[in-house]
Design a protein around this motif. Structure first.
Motif, PDB file in Angstrom:
ATOM      1  N   LEU A 155      25.503   9.082 -30.602  1.00  0.00           N
ATOM      2  CA  LEU A 155      25.461  10.409 -31.213  1.00  0.00           C
ATOM      3  C   LEU A 155      25.032  10.314 -32.674  1.00  0.00           C
ATOM      4  N   HIS A 156      25.497   9.272 -33.363  1.00  0.00           N
ATOM      5  CA  HIS A 156      25.051   9.010 -34.731  1.00  0.00           C
ATOM      6  C   HIS A 156      23.520   8.972 -34.782  1.00  0.00           C
ATOM      7  N   LEU A 157      22.961   8.154 -33.897  1.00  0.00           N
ATOM      8  CA  LEU A 157      21.524   7.929 -33.924  1.00  0.00           C
ATOM      9  C   LEU A 157      20.752   9.147 -33.426  1.00  0.00           C
ATOM     10  N   MET A 158      21.338   9.872 -32.461  1.00  0.00           N
ATOM     11  CA  MET A 158      20.701  11.105 -31.996  1.00  0.00           C
ATOM     12  C   MET A 158      20.651  12.133 -33.120  1.00  0.00           C
ATOM     13  N   GLU A 159      21.683  12.133 -33.946  1.00  0.00           N
ATOM     14  CA  GLU A 159      21.695  13.006 -35.121  1.00  0.00           C
ATOM     15  C   GLU A 159      20.501  12.692 -36.018  1.00  0.00           C
ATOM     16  N   ASP A 160      20.233  11.403 -36.201  1.00  0.00           N
ATOM     17  CA  ASP A 160      19.112  11.000 -37.041  1.00  0.00           C
ATOM     18  C   ASP A 160      17.772  11.397 -36.419  1.00  0.00           C
ATOM     19  N   VAL A 161      17.663  11.222 -35.081  1.00  0.00           N
ATOM     20  CA  VAL A 161      16.425  11.614 -34.398  1.00  0.00           C
ATOM     21  C   VAL A 161      16.171  13.111 -34.569  1.00  0.00           C
ATOM     22  N   LEU A 162      17.224  13.908 -34.340  1.00  0.00           N
ATOM     23  CA  LEU A 162      17.080  15.357 -34.478  1.00  0.00           C
ATOM     24  C   LEU A 162      16.773  15.746 -35.929  1.00  0.00           C
ATOM     25  N   GLY A 163      17.398  15.011 -36.853  1.00  0.00           N
ATOM     26  CA  GLY A 163      17.134  15.283 -38.259  1.00  0.00           C
ATOM     27  C   GLY A 163      15.674  15.059 -38.606  1.00  0.00           C
ATOM     28  N   TRP A 164      15.124  13.945 -38.121  1.00  0.00           N
ATOM     29  CA  TRP A 164      13.720  13.654 -38.400  1.00  0.00           C
ATOM     30  C   TRP A 164      12.788  14.575 -37.631  1.00  0.00           C
ATOM     31  N   LEU A 165      13.235  15.019 -36.456  1.00  0.00           N
ATOM     32  CA  LEU A 165      12.428  15.996 -35.712  1.00  0.00           C
ATOM     33  C   LEU A 165      12.356  17.314 -36.492  1.00  0.00           C
ATOM     34  N   ALA A 166      13.485  17.677 -37.087  1.00  0.00           N
ATOM     35  CA  ALA A 166      13.506  18.882 -37.926  1.00  0.00           C
ATOM     36  C   ALA A 166      12.591  18.721 -39.131  1.00  0.00           C
ATOM     37  N   VAL A 167      12.613  17.521 -39.730  1.00  0.00           N
ATOM     38  CA  VAL A 167      11.737  17.244 -40.872  1.00  0.00           C
ATOM     39  C   VAL A 167      10.274  17.321 -40.449  1.00  0.00           C
ATOM     40  N   LEU A 168       9.980  16.775 -39.259  1.00  0.00           N
ATOM     41  CA  LEU A 168       8.610  16.806 -38.741  1.00  0.00           C
ATOM     42  C   LEU A 168       8.124  18.242 -38.549  1.00  0.00           C
ATOM     43  N   ILE A 169       8.938  19.042 -37.839  1.00  0.00           N
ATOM     44  CA  ILE A 169       8.559  20.445 -37.593  1.00  0.00           C
ATOM     45  C   ILE A 169       8.438  21.199 -38.915  1.00  0.00           C
ATOM     46  N   GLY A 170       9.436  20.999 -39.767  1.00  0.00           N
ATOM     47  CA  GLY A 170       9.432  21.691 -41.053  1.00  0.00           C
ATOM     48  C   GLY A 170       8.236  21.326 -41.906  1.00  0.00           C
ATOM     49  N   SER A 171       7.869  20.040 -41.923  1.00  0.00           N
ATOM     50  CA  SER A 171       6.736  19.607 -42.745  1.00  0.00           C
ATOM     51  C   SER A 171       5.424  20.187 -42.229  1.00  0.00           C
ATOM     52  N   ILE A 172       5.268  20.250 -40.897  1.00  0.00           N
ATOM     53  CA  ILE A 172       4.039  20.812 -40.312  1.00  0.00           C
ATOM     54  C   ILE A 172       3.922  22.300 -40.653  1.00  0.00           C
ATOM     55  N   VAL A 173       5.043  23.007 -40.480  1.00  0.00           N
ATOM     56  CA  VAL A 173       5.023  24.447 -40.774  1.00  0.00           C
ATOM     57  C   VAL A 173       4.759  24.691 -42.252  1.00  0.00           C
ATOM     58  N   MET A 174       5.431  23.923 -43.116  1.00  0.00           N
ATOM     59  CA  MET A 174       5.290  24.135 -44.558  1.00  0.00           C
ATOM     60  C   MET A 174       3.932  23.695 -45.088  1.00  0.00           C
ATOM     61  N   MET A 175       3.233  22.841 -44.327  1.00  0.00           N
ATOM     62  CA  MET A 175       1.874  22.464 -44.713  1.00  0.00           C
ATOM     63  C   MET A 175       0.899  23.618 -44.495  1.00  0.00           C
ATOM     64  N   ASN A 176       1.300  24.528 -43.600  1.00  0.00           N
ATOM     65  CA  ASN A 176       0.403  25.643 -43.270  1.00  0.00           C
ATOM     66  C   ASN A 176       0.903  26.991 -43.784  1.00  0.00           C
ATOM     67  N   TYR A 177       2.197  27.104 -44.003  1.00  0.00           N
ATOM     68  CA  TYR A 177       2.763  28.378 -44.464  1.00  0.00           C
ATOM     69  C   TYR A 177       3.733  28.114 -45.611  1.00  0.00           C
ATOM     70  N   ASP A 178       3.855  29.062 -46.473  1.00  0.00           N
ATOM     71  CA  ASP A 178       4.772  28.939 -47.605  1.00  0.00           C
ATOM     72  C   ASP A 178       6.167  29.413 -47.182  1.00  0.00           C
ATOM     73  N   LEU A 179       6.833  28.576 -46.362  1.00  0.00           N
ATOM     74  CA  LEU A 179       8.146  28.926 -45.816  1.00  0.00           C
ATOM     75  C   LEU A 179       9.127  27.756 -46.002  1.00  0.00           C
ATOM     76  N   PRO A 180       9.443  27.393 -47.221  1.00  0.00           N
ATOM     77  CA  PRO A 180      10.360  26.265 -47.446  1.00  0.00           C
ATOM     78  C   PRO A 180      11.773  26.498 -46.927  1.00  0.00           C
ATOM     79  N   VAL A 181      12.128  27.760 -46.621  1.00  0.00           N
ATOM     80  CA  VAL A 181      13.466  28.059 -46.119  1.00  0.00           C
ATOM     81  C   VAL A 181      13.705  27.466 -44.735  1.00  0.00           C
ATOM     82  N   ILE A 182      12.613  27.088 -44.047  1.00  0.00           N
ATOM     83  CA  ILE A 182      12.751  26.501 -42.702  1.00  0.00           C
ATOM     84  C   ILE A 182      13.554  25.210 -42.738  1.00  0.00           C
ATOM     85  N   ASP A 183      13.345  24.409 -43.778  1.00  0.00           N
ATOM     86  CA  ASP A 183      14.025  23.114 -43.881  1.00  0.00           C
ATOM     87  C   ASP A 183      15.550  23.248 -43.854  1.00  0.00           C
TER      88      ASP A 183
END
Length: 301
Positions: A155-183
């Protein structure tokens, strides 16, 4: 007269459990160092915060590794049932570390809902992909783990995977839209998911420590089988059922006989009881025989 039956089930902790956790420890520690360097290069406070969180994960994984290894020690004068419950203690320690980490995420994320900060999205994207690969590999190494300690570590490591998945999605969205609140929104969602799963694992661990009935044993089925197995048995009482670590289950019982039988007859009855309960996930059975005139001195009899 009593009988101790040790059935060394294949679910008892093995060296494979320790190897899984040690592998996860080294993977997590190595990537924590990569995060610290990457966070400084990208000037991302979010990644540096996650590096601090992962450093805490590495410490808790080291604790889990120690307790998992300790849990494999055989019984001695200090712990006559062995050391298997140290694995549960490791799971409880890890659960509290996870709660602390999740609360830290919430504390960091809530202010950013009202004052969003836009980080270096390109650097975040690269580190996120690397984070998913590295932590995903660690999660896969623990997928077949049986112990509660391994599940909490996973569960520790799954937390990290999900955290990085959130970072991945957030970075892609923020590269195209000015929506820093997503993070921060994604961070809060992950924290809620982790806290929910920690609650379930912690509840299971505390039930074991408090000697609750094992979830993989049907107590009513055990009573029915005991009550219908042999005409020589008048009654049974003082039945107690608990688990050492969530996998190795223990049963003690007093069996009242209709007559005073000799040792050979009683040995045959013991064999029948063991045979009757062999499919009930019980690994250690202690039987005490009584005659019908005998008064049980225990409180719960």
């Amino acid at each position: 007269m009593s009988e101790h039956n040790h059935n060394h089930h294949n679910h008892i902790h093995t060296h494979h459990d320790t190897k899984n956790i040690s592998k996860a420890f080294f993977i997590n520690l190595l990537f924590t160092l990569i995060e610290i360097i990457g966070g400084m290069l990208t000037n991302s406070i979010a990644i540096l915060s996650d590096a601090l969180h992962d450093l805490g994960d590495s410490i808790s994984l080291g604790i889990s590794w120690y307790f998992q290894k300790l849990s494999q020690k055989k019984s001695d004068q200090k712990f006559t049932f062995g050391y298997s419950r140290f694995s549960i203690f490791g799971a409880i320690v890890n659960s509290f570390v996870l709660v602390s980490g999740s609360l830290l995420i919430i504390v960091e994320a809530v202010p950013r809902l009202f004052a969003p900060e836009k980080p270096d999205t390109a650097g975040m994207l690269i580190l996120a992909i690397l984070g998913i690969i590295v932590n995903g590999a660690a999660v896969m190494s623990l997928q077949k783990g049986k112990s509660l300690n391994e599940k909490v570590v996973s569960l520790h490591l799954m937390e990290d995977v999900l955290g990085w998945l959130a970072v991945l999605i957030g970075s892609i969205v923020m590269m195209n839209y000015d929506l820093p609140v997503i993070d921060p929104l994604l961070s809060l969602g992950i924290a809620a998911f982790i806290l929910f799963n920690v609650y379930k694992n912690l509840r299971s661990a505390l039930k074991i420590i408090l000697q609750g009935t094992p979830k993989n044993v049907d107590l009513e089925s055990v009573k029915i089988k005991l009550g219908s197995m042999d005409k020589t048995i008048l009654d049974f009482h003082d039945l107690h059922l608990w688990t050492m670590d969530g996998e190795y289950n223990v049963l003690t019982i007093h069996v009242v006989m209709k007559e005073n039988y000799d040792l050979k007859k009683l040995a045959g009855i013991k064999d029948k009881i063991r045979e009757q309960l062999k499919d009930e996930n019980i690994n250690h059975i202690t039987i005490e025989f009584e005659n019908k005139e005998e008064e049980c001195i225990h409180i719960d009899c």
